[in-house]
Design an enzyme around this catalytic site. Structure first.
Site, short mmCIF file in Angstrom:
data_model
loop_
_atom_site.label_atom_id
_atom_site.label_comp_id
_atom_site.label_asym_id
_atom_site.label_seq_id
_atom_site.Cartn_x
_atom_site.Cartn_y
_atom_site.Cartn_z
N GLY A 142 -50.18 33.85 -2.48
CA GLY A 142 -49.84 35.05 -1.73
C GLY A 142 -48.34 35.20 -1.57
N SER A 150 -41.97 24.75 -1.45
CA SER A 150 -41.19 25.97 -1.71
C SER A 150 -40.30 25.78 -2.94
CB SER A 150 -40.33 26.32 -0.49
OG SER A 150 -41.12 26.50 0.65
N GLY A 165 -40.34 30.18 0.93
CA GLY A 165 -41.70 30.34 1.41
C GLY A 165 -41.98 29.69 2.75
N GLU A 166 -41.57 28.43 2.92
CA GLU A 166 -41.87 27.70 4.15
C GLU A 166 -40.82 27.90 5.23
OE1 GLU A 166 -43.48 23.52 3.26
OE2 GLU A 166 -42.32 24.08 1.50
#
Length: 787
Positions: A490, A532, A740-741
């Site tokens: 996602g 990530s 991402g993280e």
């Protein structure tokens, strides 16, 4: 329990996704459409799980369950002796001698229907001898605690993980830098705080599901929604004593993962059961309640923080101790502990540092990776201390951070130097976005308004040899098919991979398709979709593969046209010559090649490019001091700022504005980057205000969405602002770093600092629920009423 409803994956980036052909779509969704793919041969598995947090297994009687019509196989720990684990091999697939948490797998049943499998599980009789449990990591690390893993000293372990035999400490990471003891006397102000961070669950919308099949010749195939198909292949094959070449993992679209679908949690159970019913696919689907009890959780943590600064606000010393609640088996937890250790100062330059980061066995659910990999937990208290220390010497919190935050060539806690970073710019832009320093009025007389911010940093927590690879092949129509082992959770990885392949080779984005689903037999190797690292690591492999294919194309045309490759280029799928001004579509020769001059045969042929990437300069750290030249590949840094209101009548917090500013190196797809920053802020807000896995004597008290609340669309701040800062990473594709993280790391402390700014109260940890806030205001006399 429950029915198998067909599910449809929803692409988060809509029409911008790379094309996936119809055959691949059927394969990808086959995990759910199992009636089509596997027919009536499909068996259903259910697991007999421990109802004790800690006990010896005296006897497992499966005779009644085996006699039940429809039961095809039952397996127990007696069937599988091997150990499994990513960094520390500390568990069996099924428990053999003892159970260590409520939900530990004791036996597995394969039956013709799920109802029969459930009935068989109930007929399995297990005799236990209860043992004294451990529920607190700080106590668990003490000599007084009972040993949960007496064989810890015999477990196989990665070289950079340091367990302490004869204790419950599965990893002890240390930082010893400078002279902390003498630094305290030079400090104008010193802060000491204790924080307790609760467990939380990943709660993906789609629960864990796996289908395993063993062919008559012994070849194993596992279908599951996985972030780590190659790691799963290696770990399960090794635990079963089979060759990795005889173990195949096919990983369709994952949906939500957040780290909970990395490594091996329940997948090995399905494979183990399938080994007893050769030729039959076996499906194991976790119920939502099992997700809470038995899937990975984010570890709880107890933090003791101490820091001091001089009269000018310069940080002089930090002494931090982290006790991580690793749970019954430490899986990724040992590396989370390590990551917290080498990042223990937060994004600040501190000359004197002492840190101890312990991963501790407890009788709680297994701790695993979750978005942020320990950084949200560690930063939660640290960034509140930074605020309090600044306040103690009478300095503005932004100015204090400005003086201390990392810049290029700052000395890190591990002794290395910081690469160029835009952290200072992130700080300034985040503060400016919430009008830092200006008093904003609340929206009503019964509300208090507050502003807060926090900084963060995070490195990819991975071994130094975590590699990526890719291949690119050209089709007759000039379309590039890109082979990858990375997954899209996602975050838009597939979109960015297609963009990078297109840009590096020289075709439009629409001319790229991805070879999915990931299949370990045919897909190129990828360590894992975690940390990530995909845009950075896989991106580098993609560029090399594209350059390899591009080189083949230009060499071929240069030979055919008798020109130099340096005079040629590929633009929008056309090879063009800047010297002769000739041009030819790539599709004209991508597969068939070109005829030689005078009709004397052909040259060229099908073009396939290959690329791989592995970090080349990560060095080890001294086990006693944590010092080393290059501990990690790089850090992503950033800031978040919060403007909120506290309702004095209810204690409810409403976030009016959330701001995220991150140095991403280079935003390959700016809109996807902003989406990650927005989503991470909301997920961080969820963990700050709502989420807590309530454990009592090892039993989960809230294993459903009725009692475990997460943020919904109704809770999203009225305004969310994402700010991109781009200071290129020297070894990143076009300078890119992961994001991402990182986008949920600073949220908890930013909210905590804003709450303090509003009502002057601190808490020992999240979640900052309305009830907790209101009762604290009552105790402090801020509001009047009765409890």
């Amino acid at each position: 329990m429950g029915k198998n409803f067909a599910r449809k994956s929803i692409d988060p980036v809509g029409e911008s996704k790379p094309r996936i052909d119809a055959r691949e779509k059927v394969t990808g969704e086959g995990l759910y459409a199992d009636d089509i793919q596997f027919g009536n041969k499909l068996l259903h598995a259910r697991i007999k799980r421990s109802s004790y947090p800690h006990a010896l297994i005296k006897k497992v009687d499966i005779s009644k369950a085996l006699a039940l019509p429809g039961v095809k196989a039952i397996v127990t720990g007696d069937d599988f002796e091997g150990y499994i684990g990513l960094y520390l091999k500390d568990r069996h697939i099924f428990c053999r001698d003892r159970v260590r948490y409520v939900g530990d797998p004791v036996a597995g049943v394969a039956a013709t229907t799920e109802a029969i499998a459930e009935q068989a599980v109930a007929l399995i009789d297990v005799e236990y001898e209860p043992l004294v449990p451990v529920f607190d990591p700080e106590f668990g690390a003490s000599p007084q605690a009972p040993l949960l893993h007496p064989d810890l000293g015999q477990y196989a372990v990665a070289s950079f993980i340091l367990p302490e035999a004869g204790t419950n400490i599965s990893n002890h990471f240390k930082i010893r830098k400078g002279d902390v003891a003498s630094a305290w006397g030079k400090c104008k102000a010193v802060i000491e705080r204790h924080y307790r961070i609760p467990h939380i669950q990943h709660v993906p919308i789609e629960p864990h599901v796996a289908i395993a099949k063993v062919d008559e010749d012994g070849e194993i195939t596992l279908w599951d929604s996985s972030q780590s198909p190659f790691a799963q292949r290696d770990l399960i094959a090794e635990a079963l004593g089979v060759s990795q070449s005889n173990m195949r993992v096919i990983a369709p679209l994952v949906g939500g993962g957040f780290g909970g679908k990395a490594g091996v949690s329940m997948e090995s159970l399905a494979v183990a059961i399938a080994t007893k019913v050769n030729g039959y696919p076996v499906k194991l689907l976790l119920t939502r309640e099992e997700e809470f009890y038995t899937a990975f959780v984010r570890q709880g943590m107890v933090a003791h923080l101490k820091m001091g600064c001089d009269e000018s606000g310069k940080l002089l010393a930090m002494e931090n101790t982290f006790y991580w609640d690793g749970g019954a088996y430490t899986e990724y937890g040992v590396n989370i502990t390590r990551a917290a250790g080498y990042s223990c100062t937060g994004p600040y330059e501190v000359p004197n540092v002492r840190a101890d980061s312990y991963c501790v066995y407890t009788n709680h659910p297994v701790g695993g990776p979750m978005r942020g990999f320990g950084m949200p937990e560690m930063h939660a208290g640290l960034e509140q201390c930074i605020d309090d220390l600044a306040r103690q010497i009478g300095m503005d919190a932004v100015e204090f951070r400005r003086r201390n935050c990392l810049k290029a060539n700052s000395i890190l806690p591990t002794g290395g130097r910081m690469h160029p970073t835009g952290l200072s710019e992130c700080l300034e832009k985040a503060a400016e976005a919430i009008d830092w320093g200006e008093k904003s009025p609340p929206s009503a007389p019964n509300k208090r308004r507050g502003k807060g911010l926090a900084l963060m940093w995070k490195a990819p927590a991975m071994p130094g040899n975590a590699g990526s690879s890719a291949w690119i092949k050209l089709a007759e129509d000039g379309v590039l098919t890109v082979g990858i082992g990375a997954q899209d959770l996602g975050q838009g990885a597939f979109t960015v991979i297609a963009q990078m392949a297109a840009a590096a080779f020289g075709v439009p984005y629409e001319s790229v398709r991805l070879a999915t689903p990931v299949d370990t037999r045919y897909s190129p190797y990828e360590w894992q979709t975690v940390a990530s690292r995909i845009t950075w690591s896989t991106g580098n492999a993609i560029i090399k593969a594209a350059q390899d294919a591009r080189h083949q194309v230009l060499e071929l045309i240069a030979k055919a046209w008798d020109e130099s490759p340096d005079d040629l280029d590929i633009v929008n799928g056309m090879v063009v010559s800047y010297k002769s001004e000739r041009e030819i579509p790539v599709k004209n020769f991508a597969v068939q090649g070109l005829p030689k001059e005078g009709g004397k045969g052909w040259m060229g042929g099908p073009i396939i490019g290959h690329g791989n990437f592995i970090p080349s300069d990560v060095t080890g750290l001294d086990p006693e001091t944590g010092q080393g030249e290059h501990a990690v590949v790089h850090y992503t840094t950033g800031a978040q700022a919060i403007d909120l209101e506290v309702d004095l009548d209810t204690g409810r917090i409403e976030i009016l504005k959330g701001v995220a500013a991150f140095d991403v190196g280079k935003a390959i797809n700016p809109e996807l980057v902003k989406a990650q920053m927005e989503g991470g802020l909301v997920q961080g807000m969820s963990s700050a205000l709502f989420e807590c896995l309530k454990l009592k004597d090892g039993y989960v008290q809230n294993p459903s969405f009725v009692d475990y609340r997460i943020a919904t669309a109704a809770d999203i701040p009225k305004i969310v602002q994402s700010i991109l800062v781009e200071v290129p990473q020297d070894d990143g594709p076009w300078g890119a770093r992961g994001i991402g993280e990182h986008s949920m790391v600073a949220t908890v402390p930013a909210i905590a600092n804003a709450i303090y700014n509003a009502i002057g109260l601190r808490f020992d940890g999240p979640p900052f629920t309305a009830e907790k806030i209101y009762l604290a205001m009552l105790d402090a006399g801020i509001v009047k009423g009765s409890k």
